[in-house]
Each structure stands twice: as C-alpha cells, then as structure tokens.
Scaffold this active site. Structure first.
Site, short mmCIF file in Angstrom:
data_model
loop_
_atom_site.label_atom_id
_atom_site.label_comp_id
_atom_site.label_asym_id
_atom_site.label_seq_id
_atom_site.Cartn_x
_atom_site.Cartn_y
_atom_site.Cartn_z
N GLY A 298 0.96 -1.04 -0.04
CA GLY A 298 0.19 0.13 -0.19
C GLY A 298 0.91 1.29 0.35
O GLY A 298 1.70 1.21 -0.52
N HIS A 299 0.03 2.57 0.10
CA HIS A 299 0.71 3.95 0.61
C HIS A 299 2.60 3.40 1.03
O HIS A 299 3.38 4.31 0.81
CB HIS A 299 -0.04 4.64 1.43
CG HIS A 299 0.50 5.97 1.25
ND1 HIS A 299 0.58 6.88 0.34
CD2 HIS A 299 0.23 7.16 1.69
CE1 HIS A 299 0.51 7.89 0.03
NE2 HIS A 299 0.68 8.18 1.22
N PHE A 300 3.01 3.18 2.16
CA PHE A 300 4.00 3.00 3.35
C PHE A 300 3.91 1.29 2.67
O PHE A 300 4.40 0.62 3.58
CB PHE A 300 3.76 3.62 4.81
CG PHE A 300 3.19 4.91 4.98
CD1 PHE A 300 4.58 5.70 4.64
CD2 PHE A 300 1.79 5.27 5.40
CE1 PHE A 300 4.45 6.91 5.50
CE2 PHE A 300 2.22 7.02 5.92
CZ PHE A 300 3.05 7.56 5.64
#
Length: 323
Positions: A298-300
């Site tokens: 995902g994002h991180f």
C-alpha cells in the site's frame, strides 16, 4: 534481474548483525560499528527554524537524501537507513511542521511546497551535500523534484516510491482536495479535516498491505501524536491546499526527467488509493530506462515490503552510483 536481486540480498545479509548458518555456528566477534551503522540524530537552524534530521554513514560517501511523506517524518526511514549506511551517507530530514522539527505558527511561516523546498535545499548546503540521490515518496516527490529543478546537476539518481509527477496519479481520493484548490472557502477547508484523524492515519498504514501483521502500530500512534499538536491542523490544511501548486510544475518535472535522464528506480505499492499504480507507469514515458517494480503493498510500502525493497534499492545504488 534475478542475478541483481540475489547479489543485493547477499549484500543486505552481509551487513546484518544476525547473519549465521542454520546450525547457529558461533561467529567471530564483529565490532558493533561494522555490524550496525550508527545513526545520529541532529538538527540545524534554517532561517531561525530548527530542522531535525537523521544521518548515518561515511562522511565522504555518496549522499542518499530521504524525503518523507504525509503525515509522517524521517521516522518512516528508520529501518531502511541502517541497510544503506555502511556504504552511503544517508540524510533524512523532517520538514517544518513534522517529526522533531519546529512547527512555527502557520501565520508566521509559509507552509508551502516552495518554502519546504527552500528549507531542504538550505539544509543540504549546510551539511555539505553538494550531490545526492533522492528517495522521494508522497509529499517528498514534489519537494524533491522542485529541488531538482533548482539544482539539476546535483541529482545523481532517483528512487520513487508512491510519489506523483503525473495527472494520472491524482485519482478519486483527491477530489475533495481539488475542490478546495478550486474554491478556498472555510467549508471546503474544514471538509479536509477528516484526513488528519487517527482513523485516516491508521488507514494509510494498513489499507492494501499484503501482510498487516508486519505493520507496527507505533507508526500511527507516533504520527497521530504529532498531528494532534496544537496548531498542527492548520499547518496540514495549508499544505493540502498548496499541493495544487505542484500540478502546474508537472511538465517541468517531466522535462527534467527527459533532459537529465537520472538513473531511476521505481518501487510502488500497487494497492495505494492515495497515489495509485496509475501514477507509476507514466514515468516510463519520460524515463524509458527506469527500473520499475510494482509491489503488492500500500501507501507506506517500506513497512511491509522492506525485505523486498531494500535489496532492490541497494542493488540499484551499487550499480548506478558506486560503479
């Protein structure tokens, strides 16, 4: 690619303090300095503002500048830094308003991407980083690319992780933010306050992750405590509003890619709804030789795919920077 990956994995294992065979054969004593690079926690005064940064690695080594995203800080790189710092000088700042840096009142300090770029630029000059590779992620991408426009000759290479430079990367998540860009009313500004809640911060760390059990809850506890500081809400809303100032610069960012052709590694969490995979592929229009890896994350992405990303990053830097 498999050969490069195996080589990089071997390099990471070689600097690990826990490397041993399956039978746990006693190892010869190794000095702590060689086994685990020491990270120093420093600060500098930039135009009267304390700017915190993490630094590790040999002073005369090639510099890797790690530029963090929202709503975190250099904390996001805490696990990556030791895996690079045996051979590289790693510098990871906190922007004003983030992490351990000062957070002056938003009426006394301009929380704009242009101004944050000035701060990072002055920090690099103060610490003697006259050339650098940049790891850019989220907010770190426009800051890094603005820095590249100011000093294109200083950029040795790019590592891009969920950091946007193309309109294709601004999907539905950005619609309420775009509405605020179009009409700066108090109502539209306040509508963005939900992005600063614990629920949203936790979402950024957990949504789309391949293995949530790998994600430390310390991440959102740490970030939220800083978001909840008095006055920080207005800081973040100012920056959400100013993010729109980056979009007109996209053609200039892309021209930098085409004209300077920096060696580029793209490692992108494909399940990110904030900066989705659609924003990764356009880089190849301007950087056809870029190395791209789309990850089930995902994002991180560093939080659950460090074991994949660190060897890729190390291998890339060793081939492109330390030839």
């Amino acid at each position: 690619m498999k050969t490069h990956l195996v080589t990089a994995m071997a390099a990471i294992i070689a600097i690990s303090p826990v490397a041993a065979d399956a039978a746990c054969t006693p190892l010869k004593p190794v000095s702590a300095a060689k086994a685990v690079p020491v990270i120093h926690y420093k600060s500098a005064k930039i135009d009267g503002v304390k700017v915190f940064y993490r630094e590790a690695g040999p002073k005369d080594a090639p510099v890797i500048l790690l530029l963090h995203g929202f709503p975190t800080s250099s904390h996001m790189y805490r696990n990556l830094i030791p895996l690079l710092a045996d051979r590289y000088r790693v510098i990871a700042p906190d922007y004003p308003g983030y992490g351990q840096s000062d957070a002056p009142d938003h009426e006394k300090f301009a929380y704009t991407f242009a101004n944050l770029t000035v701060v990072v630029d002055k920090l690099t000059e103060q610490v003697g980083a006259t050339r650098y590779s940049m790891y850019v992620m989220d907010y770190g991408a426009p800051i890094g690319y603005r820095l590249a426009l100011k000093h294109p000759e200083r950029v040795d290479s790019l590592i891009v992780q969920n950091g946007n430079a193309y309109t294709e990367g601004l999907a539905a998540f950005w619609d309420p933010i775009k509405a605020y860009w179009a009409e700066r009313t108090p109502e539209r500004r306040e509508a963005l306050a939900g992005l600063l809640t614990l629920e949203t911060t936790k979402f950024q760390y957990t949504d789309g992750m391949g293995d949530i059990a790998r994600i430390s809850p310390d991440n959102w506890v740490h970030d939220q405590a800083l978001l909840d500081r008095p006055g920080n809400k207005d800081i973040q809303l100012d920056l959400l509003g100013d993010y729109g100032s980056n979009v007109p610069l996209y053609p200039q960012f892309q021209a930098f890619f085409r004209e300077r052709k920096p060696p580029t590694l793209i490692v992108w969490g494909k399940n990110d709804v904030i900066f989705p995979e659609a924003g990764a592929h356009p880089y190849l229009r301007d950087l056809p030789d870029a190395e791209m890896h789309i990850l089930d994350s995902g994002h991180f992405a560093l939080e659950d795919r460090l074991d994949v990303m660190a060897p890729l990053i190390r291998d890339f830097l060793d081939r492109k920077i330390c030839k």
